[in-house]
Design a protein around this motif. Structure first.
Motif, PDB file in Angstrom:
ATOM      1  N   MET A  83       0.824   1.635 -11.762  1.00  0.00           N
ATOM      2  CA  MET A  83       2.830   1.086 -11.680  1.00  0.00           C
ATOM      3  C   MET A  83       2.638   0.023 -12.877  1.00  0.00           C
ATOM      4  SD  MET A  83       2.936   3.367  -9.617  1.00  0.00           S
ATOM      5  CE  MET A  83       2.822   4.357 -10.391  1.00  0.00           C
ATOM      6  N   VAL A  84       1.362   0.323 -14.124  1.00  0.00           N
ATOM      7  CA  VAL A  84       1.398  -1.682 -15.512  1.00  0.00           C
ATOM      8  C   VAL A  84       2.204   0.018 -15.956  1.00  0.00           C
ATOM      9  CG1 VAL A  84       0.120  -2.556 -16.880  1.00  0.00           C
ATOM     10  CG2 VAL A  84      -0.972  -2.464 -13.922  1.00  0.00           C
ATOM     11  N   VAL A  85       2.034   0.467 -16.387  1.00  0.00           N
ATOM     12  CA  VAL A  85       2.801   1.643 -17.500  1.00  0.00           C
ATOM     13  C   VAL A  85       4.631   1.495 -16.781  1.00  0.00           C
ATOM     14  CG1 VAL A  85       2.774   3.670 -17.689  1.00  0.00           C
ATOM     15  CG2 VAL A  85       0.936   2.367 -18.337  1.00  0.00           C
ATOM     16  N   ALA A  86       4.358   2.195 -15.792  1.00  0.00           N
ATOM     17  CA  ALA A  86       6.068   1.853 -14.937  1.00  0.00           C
ATOM     18  C   ALA A  86       7.380   1.316 -15.521  1.00  0.00           C
ATOM     19  CB  ALA A  86       5.706   2.546 -13.977  1.00  0.00           C
ATOM     20  N   SER A  92       7.601  -0.605   5.187  1.00  0.00           N
ATOM     21  CA  SER A  92       8.811   0.232   3.323  1.00  0.00           C
ATOM     22  C   SER A  92       9.566  -0.304   3.077  1.00  0.00           C
ATOM     23  CB  SER A  92       8.201   1.843   3.808  1.00  0.00           C
ATOM     24  OG  SER A  92       7.378   2.269   3.617  1.00  0.00           O
ATOM     25  N   LEU A  93      10.398  -0.572   3.995  1.00  0.00           N
ATOM     26  CA  LEU A  93      11.546  -1.552   3.695  1.00  0.00           C
ATOM     27  C   LEU A  93      11.377  -2.526   3.509  1.00  0.00           C
ATOM     28  CD1 LEU A  93      14.899  -1.093   4.209  1.00  0.00           C
ATOM     29  CD2 LEU A  93      15.185  -1.403   6.177  1.00  0.00           C
ATOM     30  N   PHE A  94      10.296  -3.744   4.329  1.00  0.00           N
ATOM     31  CA  PHE A  94      10.320  -4.966   3.853  1.00  0.00           C
ATOM     32  C   PHE A  94       9.763  -5.170   2.406  1.00  0.00           C
ATOM     33  CE2 PHE A  94       9.965  -5.853   8.700  1.00  0.00           C
ATOM     34  CZ  PHE A  94      11.495  -5.661   8.472  1.00  0.00           C
ATOM     35  N   LEU A  95       8.701  -3.970   1.909  1.00  0.00           N
ATOM     36  CA  LEU A  95       8.155  -4.115   0.269  1.00  0.00           C
ATOM     37  C   LEU A  95       9.072  -4.063  -0.104  1.00  0.00           C
ATOM     38  CD1 LEU A  95       6.048  -3.733  -1.138  1.00  0.00           C
ATOM     39  CD2 LEU A  95       6.109  -1.183  -0.621  1.00  0.00           C
ATOM     40  N   ALA A  96      10.103  -3.036  -0.497  1.00  0.00           N
ATOM     41  CA  ALA A  96      10.950  -2.522  -1.469  1.00  0.00           C
ATOM     42  C   ALA A  96      11.985  -3.419  -1.450  1.00  0.00           C
ATOM     43  CB  ALA A  96      12.635  -1.527  -1.223  1.00  0.00           C
ATOM     44  N   GLY A 139       7.450  -5.740 -11.632  1.00  0.00           N
ATOM     45  CA  GLY A 139       7.731  -4.812 -12.008  1.00  0.00           C
ATOM     46  C   GLY A 139       6.128  -3.898 -11.934  1.00  0.00           C
ATOM     47  N   VAL A 140       5.564  -3.989 -11.657  1.00  0.00           N
ATOM     48  CA  VAL A 140       3.756  -3.099 -10.582  1.00  0.00           C
ATOM     49  C   VAL A 140       4.241  -3.288  -9.563  1.00  0.00           C
ATOM     50  CG1 VAL A 140       1.412  -2.905 -10.005  1.00  0.00           C
ATOM     51  CG2 VAL A 140       2.488  -4.341 -12.441  1.00  0.00           C
ATOM     52  N   ALA A 141       4.456  -3.902  -8.028  1.00  0.00           N
ATOM     53  CA  ALA A 141       5.782  -3.875  -7.392  1.00  0.00           C
ATOM     54  C   ALA A 141       6.721  -2.779  -7.080  1.00  0.00           C
ATOM     55  CB  ALA A 141       5.875  -5.816  -6.580  1.00  0.00           C
ATOM     56  N   ILE A 142       7.425  -3.132  -7.804  1.00  0.00           N
ATOM     57  CA  ILE A 142       8.796  -2.379  -7.773  1.00  0.00           C
ATOM     58  C   ILE A 142       8.328  -0.474  -7.754  1.00  0.00           C
ATOM     59  CG2 ILE A 142      10.788  -1.529  -8.804  1.00  0.00           C
ATOM     60  CD1 ILE A 142      11.425  -4.896  -9.269  1.00  0.00           C
ATOM     61  N   ALA A 143       7.455  -0.730  -9.196  1.00  0.00           N
ATOM     62  CA  ALA A 143       6.833   0.479  -8.990  1.00  0.00           C
ATOM     63  C   ALA A 143       6.470   1.269  -8.098  1.00  0.00           C
ATOM     64  CB  ALA A 143       6.176   0.921 -10.413  1.00  0.00           C
ATOM     65  N   VAL A 144       5.542   0.380  -7.254  1.00  0.00           N
ATOM     66  CA  VAL A 144       4.878   0.545  -6.164  1.00  0.00           C
ATOM     67  C   VAL A 144       5.884   1.842  -5.200  1.00  0.00           C
ATOM     68  CG1 VAL A 144       3.536  -0.080  -4.148  1.00  0.00           C
ATOM     69  CG2 VAL A 144       2.798  -0.674  -6.821  1.00  0.00           C
ATOM     70  N   LEU A 201       7.708   2.939  -5.712  1.00  0.00           N
ATOM     71  CA  LEU A 201       9.029   3.669  -6.129  1.00  0.00           C
ATOM     72  C   LEU A 201       8.223   5.876  -7.027  1.00  0.00           C
ATOM     73  CD1 LEU A 201      11.768   2.085  -8.035  1.00  0.00           C
ATOM     74  CD2 LEU A 201      11.798   2.915  -5.987  1.00  0.00           C
ATOM     75  N   VAL A 202       7.139   5.242  -7.566  1.00  0.00           N
ATOM     76  CA  VAL A 202       7.036   6.308  -8.674  1.00  0.00           C
ATOM     77  C   VAL A 202       5.666   6.824  -7.728  1.00  0.00           C
ATOM     78  CG1 VAL A 202       5.258   6.856 -10.760  1.00  0.00           C
ATOM     79  CG2 VAL A 202       6.940   5.322 -10.770  1.00  0.00           C
ATOM     80  N   PRO A 203       4.522   6.255  -6.383  1.00  0.00           N
ATOM     81  CA  PRO A 203       3.671   7.193  -6.108  1.00  0.00           C
ATOM     82  C   PRO A 203       4.594   7.863  -4.904  1.00  0.00           C
ATOM     83  CG  PRO A 203       2.999   4.950  -6.071  1.00  0.00           C
ATOM     84  CD  PRO A 203       4.074   4.826  -6.563  1.00  0.00           C
ATOM     85  N   PRO A 204       6.021   7.582  -4.461  1.00  0.00           N
ATOM     86  CA  PRO A 204       6.121   8.267  -3.637  1.00  0.00           C
ATOM     87  C   PRO A 204       7.274   9.409  -4.122  1.00  0.00           C
ATOM     88  CG  PRO A 204       7.975   5.914  -3.496  1.00  0.00           C
ATOM     89  CD  PRO A 204       6.309   6.185  -4.409  1.00  0.00           C
ATOM     90  N   ALA A 205       7.387   8.994  -5.728  1.00  0.00           N
ATOM     91  CA  ALA A 205       8.488  10.337  -6.159  1.00  0.00           C
ATOM     92  C   ALA A 205       7.375  11.522  -6.179  1.00  0.00           C
ATOM     93  CB  ALA A 205       8.587   9.877  -7.296  1.00  0.00           C
ATOM     94  N   ALA A 206       5.613  10.631  -6.992  1.00  0.00           N
ATOM     95  CA  ALA A 206       5.216  11.656  -7.082  1.00  0.00           C
ATOM     96  C   ALA A 206       4.665  12.728  -6.041  1.00  0.00           C
ATOM     97  CB  ALA A 206       3.848  11.170  -7.942  1.00  0.00           C
ATOM     98  N   THR A 207       4.125  11.820  -4.530  1.00  0.00           N
ATOM     99  CA  THR A 207       4.101  12.685  -3.605  1.00  0.00           C
ATOM    100  C   THR A 207       5.259  13.741  -3.189  1.00  0.00           C
ATOM    101  OG1 THR A 207       3.135  10.465  -2.390  1.00  0.00           O
ATOM    102  CG2 THR A 207       3.822  12.224  -0.985  1.00  0.00           C
ATOM    103  N   SER A 208       6.528  12.931  -3.692  1.00  0.00           N
ATOM    104  CA  SER A 208       7.043  14.461  -2.900  1.00  0.00           C
ATOM    105  C   SER A 208       7.130  15.499  -4.161  1.00  0.00           C
ATOM    106  CB  SER A 208       8.922  13.562  -3.529  1.00  0.00           C
ATOM    107  OG  SER A 208      10.021  14.483  -3.685  1.00  0.00           O
TER     108      SER A 208
END
Length: 436
Positions: free
Chosen positions: A131-134, A208-212, A233-238, A240-247
């Protein structure tokens, strides 16, 4: 050109210290003026300078000095109290956070590769490192900033980068999954549904909604106040990116329910991040420079916030159902465990030396409860409710008699306690102990 006196008059009226140098360059400007001002005072002072005749194409450079020694600065800080930056600084930061498309795609692909590896390895540390890179914070912020200041290009680019980037993340994760599936890189017969980090992204709930929402607000605050944007930025990426990768992994393994559930989580988080940042920027007082554009921006903010809120409300129905079904599954498991413990403490079983091993498997998943709810709401649907499958093992000493009908007795008791259909399978383990 020819505006030196009006400009200096504005600064004098505001009691701002300044320094003036005659322009010796190409001759397009008459002089260069430099003065200190608190961050929140940049925007109103620039407005007054424009009213004094400074053209829009004049050079304006906003710097963050390390130290300013001025007897008038404290008075200016009291007059311009607050921590948010100016509109011009906000625009500059939003543009800086949304890098060139090639750079954005490169970083997003790399972060997705790392995150996908972290998911398959069930490694939370690897996922956080990815997430640091995202680079997803920039597009989310620039889309909201562009809306509140009526900069269509900034808004459009932010939206395109977000949507295109997340679709790219899903495709990259799917490609990686297809490549490594069935290879020596993964255990034979790996079922990704059993991986903890993936399971977390396939059972989204209101948390999950509260996190976003929190990530979007934190992103907006960090930009407005110029602090902690990397960590935010790490929190925002967390979100988005992991659930996208899961999909993407769901598509690679052919588990389309996982792919769809994770995609819904990505969409909910994306909408929540955008709406929270958008609203916060607007209520913080950011407006277009031109007065005639303010009304247009207000209408755009209201309409966009309404659309995002409606979409979130619709998708939140899914989150509500998942939250409810997860609670019901946990409740059933608790009821089963408690009732079996009570049952094996009764004399009939305790005297016989039976010991509940504690190996209890409740095969009653949230999706099963969801199906049951649908059947209850629509009685004519020709579907059978799935029963609660309970498997447990009982240990007993060799030579002791086993009471009959343990399975049927447990089944009847569990039906009464849970109010649901139950199927019980009992295993027996013979225990032997050496004598002293």
């Amino acid at each position: 050109m020819g505006k030196r006196e009006p400009v200096l008059a504005v600064l004098d009226n505001e009691k701002i210290d300044y320094a003036v140098w005659d322009e010796t360059g190409r001759g397009e400007f008459e002089a260069l003026v430099q003065f200190p001002i608190p961050p929140i005072g940049v925007e109103p002072v620039l407005e007054k300078l424009r009213e004094a005749g400074i053209r829009e194409n004049a050079y304006t450079i906003v710097l963050s000095p390390e130290t300013v020694v001025s007897s008038r600065l404290e008075a200016l800080k009291k007059r311009y109290s607050g921590l948010r930056i100016s509109r011009e600084e906000l625009i500059a930061r939003a543009e800086d956070l949304a890098p060139a498309t090639s750079t954005f795609c490169a970083f997003l692909v790399l972060s997705t590769i790392i995150a996908t590896g972290g998911l398959l390895l069930d490694s939370a540390a690897t996922i956080i490192g990815a997430m640091v890179v995202a680079p997803l914070m920039g597009p989310a912020i620039s889309a909201s900033v562009g809306t509140v200041i009526d900069e269509r290009k900034l808004t459009t680019r932010g939206i395109k980068l977000q949507v295109g980037g997340l679709l790219l993340a899903i495709l990259v994760a799917a490609a990686i999954g297809a490549i490594v599936k069935g290879t020596l890189l993964l255990p034979p017969g790996l079922d990704i549904r059993d991986i903890g980090q993936i399971a977390e992204r396939t059972s989204p709930n209101f948390l999950s909604l509260f996190l976003a929402l929190g990530s979007g607000l934190a992103g907006a605050i960090s930009i407005m106040r110029g602090s902690g944007s990397t960590l935010v930025g790490v929190a925002i990426a967390v979100a988005l990116v992991p659930p996208a990768a899961t999909s993407g992994l769901g598509f690679a393994w052919g588990f389309y329910d996982i792919a769809l559930t994770a995609a819904v989580l990505v969409l909910v988080n994306l909408l929540a991040i955008n709406v929270s940042a958008l609203i916060l920027f607007w209520i913080s007082g950011f407006r277009p420079a031109e007065e005639k554009a303010v009304g247009r921006a207000r209408a755009e903010v209201i309409s966009r916030a309404a659309v995002l809120a409606i979409a979130i409300a619709f998708l939140s129905i899914i989150l509500a159902l998942v939250t409810y079904t997860s609670f019901q599954a946990a409740l059933v498991e608790q009821q089963v465990n408690q009732e079996l413990e009570i049952m094996f403490e009764e004399p009939e079983y305790a005297e016989a030396g039976f010991i509940l091993s504690g190996i209890i498997n409740i095969d009653y998943k949230p999706e099963d409860i969801l199906l049951e709810m649908i059947v209850d709401l629509i009685p004519t649907v020709p579907l059978q409710k799935k029963p609660v499958i309970v498997n447990f093992v009982v240990g007993y000493q060799a030579g002791e008699e086993i009471p009959p009908d343990i399975a049927s007795t447990a089944e009847e008791r569990l039906k009464e306690v849970t109010g649901k259909e139950v199927e019980v399978t009992v295993g027996f383990a013979i225990a032997q102990q050496t004598s002293d």
